[in-house]
Enzyme design. Sequence first.
Site, PDB file in Angstrom:
ATOM      1  CG  ASP A   8      86.850  11.395  -9.986  1.00  0.00           C
ATOM      2  OD1 ASP A   8      86.866  10.456 -10.795  1.00  0.00           O
ATOM      3  OD2 ASP A   8      85.887  12.153  -9.829  1.00  0.00           O
ATOM      4  CB  THR A  65      86.219  11.822 -16.389  1.00  0.00           C
ATOM      5  OG1 THR A  65      86.829  11.284 -15.229  1.00  0.00           O
ATOM      6  CG2 THR A  65      84.727  11.789 -16.210  1.00  0.00           C
ATOM      7  CB  THR A  66      91.302  10.362 -16.337  1.00  0.00           C
ATOM      8  OG1 THR A  66      90.709  10.587 -15.065  1.00  0.00           O
ATOM      9  CG2 THR A  66      92.701  10.918 -16.346  1.00  0.00           C
ATOM     10  CG  ASP A 102      83.838   6.615 -10.591  1.00  0.00           C
ATOM     11  OD1 ASP A 102      83.005   7.534 -10.650  1.00  0.00           O
ATOM     12  OD2 ASP A 102      85.048   6.762 -10.821  1.00  0.00           O
TER      13      ASP A 102
HETATM   14  P1  ADP Z   1      89.097   7.308 -15.788  1.00  0.00           P
HETATM   15  O1  ADP Z   1      88.751   8.614 -15.157  1.00  0.00           O
HETATM   16  O2  ADP Z   1      89.313   7.441 -17.248  1.00  0.00           O
HETATM   17  O3  ADP Z   1      88.163   6.211 -15.417  1.00  0.00           O
HETATM   18  P2  ADP Z   1      90.987   6.010 -14.072  1.00  0.00           P
HETATM   19  O4  ADP Z   1      91.992   6.724 -13.244  1.00  0.00           O
HETATM   20  O5  ADP Z   1      89.807   5.433 -13.390  1.00  0.00           O
HETATM   21  O6  ADP Z   1      90.539   6.972 -15.215  1.00  0.00           O
HETATM   22  O7  ADP Z   1      91.752   4.875 -14.858  1.00  0.00           O
HETATM   23  C1  ADP Z   1      91.117   4.047 -15.766  1.00  0.00           C
HETATM   24  C2  ADP Z   1      92.133   3.253 -16.531  1.00  0.00           C
HETATM   25  O8  ADP Z   1      92.849   2.388 -15.649  1.00  0.00           O
HETATM   26  C3  ADP Z   1      91.465   2.349 -17.537  1.00  0.00           C
HETATM   27  O9  ADP Z   1      92.185   2.382 -18.741  1.00  0.00           O
HETATM   28  C4  ADP Z   1      91.546   0.994 -16.890  1.00  0.00           C
HETATM   29  O10 ADP Z   1      91.544  -0.057 -17.828  1.00  0.00           O
HETATM   30  C5  ADP Z   1      92.846   1.075 -16.145  1.00  0.00           C
HETATM   31  N1  ADP Z   1      92.926   0.120 -15.036  1.00  0.00           N
HETATM   32  C6  ADP Z   1      92.131   0.056 -13.977  1.00  0.00           C
HETATM   33  N2  ADP Z   1      92.491  -0.942 -13.130  1.00  0.00           N
HETATM   34  C7  ADP Z   1      93.583  -1.527 -13.691  1.00  0.00           C
HETATM   35  C8  ADP Z   1      94.443  -2.619 -13.331  1.00  0.00           C
HETATM   36  N3  ADP Z   1      94.241  -3.292 -12.218  1.00  0.00           N
HETATM   37  N4  ADP Z   1      95.433  -2.931 -14.153  1.00  0.00           N
HETATM   38  C9  ADP Z   1      95.646  -2.230 -15.281  1.00  0.00           C
HETATM   39  N5  ADP Z   1      94.888  -1.197 -15.683  1.00  0.00           N
HETATM   40  C10 ADP Z   1      93.866  -0.848 -14.916  1.00  0.00           C
HETATM   41 MG    MG Z   2      87.778   5.209 -13.579  1.00  0.00          MG
END
Ligand code: ADP
Ligand code: MG
Length: 541
Positions: free
Chosen positions: A62, A95-96, A392
């Site tokens: 996270d 956030t990321t 989340d």
């Molecule tokens: P953040 O902290 O920004 O939410 P995450 O590690 O949760 O970062 O990653 C979010 C990213 O992962 C988003 O761009 C989302 O669209 C992508 N994502 C999540 N699940 C999938 C999936 N099953 N296939 C492709 N991309 C995904």
């Molecule tokens: Mg996320």
Amino acid sequence: MLQGTPILVLKEGTERDQGRGASANNIQAARAIADAVRSTLGPRGMDKMLVDSMGDVTITNDGVTILKEIDVEHPAAKMLVEVAKTQDQQCGDGTTTAVVLAGDLLKRAETLLEQDVHPTVVARGFHLALAEGTRLLEKEIGIPVKSDDAKALLDVALTAIGSKGSFGARQKLGSIAVEAVQRIVERRGDRIVADVDLIKLEKRHGGTIDDSELISGIVLDKERGHPRMPLAVHGAKIALLNSALEIKKTEIEGKINIKSPQQMQSFLDQEDTSFRQMVAAVKAAGANVVVGQKGIDDVVLHYLAKEGIYAVKQVKESDLQKLARATGGKIVTGIRELTASDLGTAAEVEQRKIGDDHMTYITGCQNPRSVTVLVRGGTEHVVQEVERALQDALKVVSSTLEDGVVCPGGGATEIDLAVRLRKFAPTVGGREQLAVEEFAQALEVIPWALAENGGYDAINVLIELRHAHEGASANRNVGINLNDGKATDMVQLKVVEPLRVKRQALSSAVEVATMILRIDDVIASKKSSPPPPGGPGGHSH
Ligand code: ADP
Ligand code: MG
């Protein structure tokens, strides 16, 4: 005119970093932070193990958790950490994305600065791109979702949970999140409000993630105060106290000076009378349950038990407030002021055993919009990571309900924005056009990082994605399928995120990047200089 005459305004020896040097240094620091979290983006992102000075370990993927925990020194890097926190508060997700995006915006800005484009021009271009990008998100890319569309809400929840890594019982957690938010949602005029603070998260390790459950009512992480108290109370009338039912020892010592056994006895009698009066006040108000934020003396607990009253002590203030809202009770400070109208009501107050612990369940509350999610998992680390994922999920479901719009995930939204902003750039003209083009380029860092973290060839993926978003047969929902690295329709794949997360990530990234760009002078100011480490005699520089 004083032209050409240098005026010394700073004390000699003041630390100062000016011009291009200052800005390059800031950009470098901020990019280092972005690079640090980049590898955690998406469901295939790696975890980070954080070890604090006490040796406590947190394993997470996270972004905001990582950034909150790491010690950041550089002021520009600190700004980036702030962005992550803001994004987390506003959306609970993305956030990321915000941090990685800010890092890439700064990288692109640097190439413009090298071509002698002024930082203000870059900032202006970025803001123009942001305004147009936001418009496109809302008008072109966003997909409307009806508030009763439980399937769509589940997709949003599952995407958020899934991107925190893979754990079992994903479906179960997703449905818990959707149901919990649906319970607390309300209409205010033509607005939908889903305040996730109404949902209480309680965690317990032991059992499996699958044992996690949604409970109608409030669960307190407390057992009853005395073994003789009833295990359950039906038709509970609950007194909510934020003061102690004790006699402070200091009060006693200050007041009396015991000289004889008789005096001792009379003092004890007096103390006993006070305790009995406390219990009498509870009884007189008609309460059969007492929930106290502070301590309750063992003697008082004993008397309460004798009266068949269920009591718990040292309950968190936030829990007491949730309980007040749930049961319609009023939090009372002085026990003597307690009246029948202050009492909250619930159908049942009961002590239940969860794993090795006893907890107090308050169910059938007056306000049905009060729920608790009990998070379970094998170990403390698992429970913590599940809790973060659930937080989340609750936030994204609530954002989706409140705004009624989602965007395709898997980089689809970012690629589409990039394609559209490249077309928009020439309409801007001037040197700002260059900044808009770089902005578009920066957006591609998201699908790029997703591909890279998934172990795919990012260049090929990007080419495929761009191709899918251009031309007559363009499909704006195409992103990367992390199971095979292929360009796929993300809506069909059920990878969707709230519009709010995307919009906020974009604007926070631009805000921090332009703020860092505008700094051309870093001066060590007096008041913020930290005390030297290691106490007196230590030198920080
Ligand atoms: P953040 O902290 O920004 O939410 P995450 O590690 O949760 O970062 O990653 C979010 C990213 O992962 C988003 O761009 C989302 O669209 C992508 N994502 C999540 N699940 C999938 C999936 N099953 N296939 C492709 N991309 C995904
Ligand atoms: Mg996320």
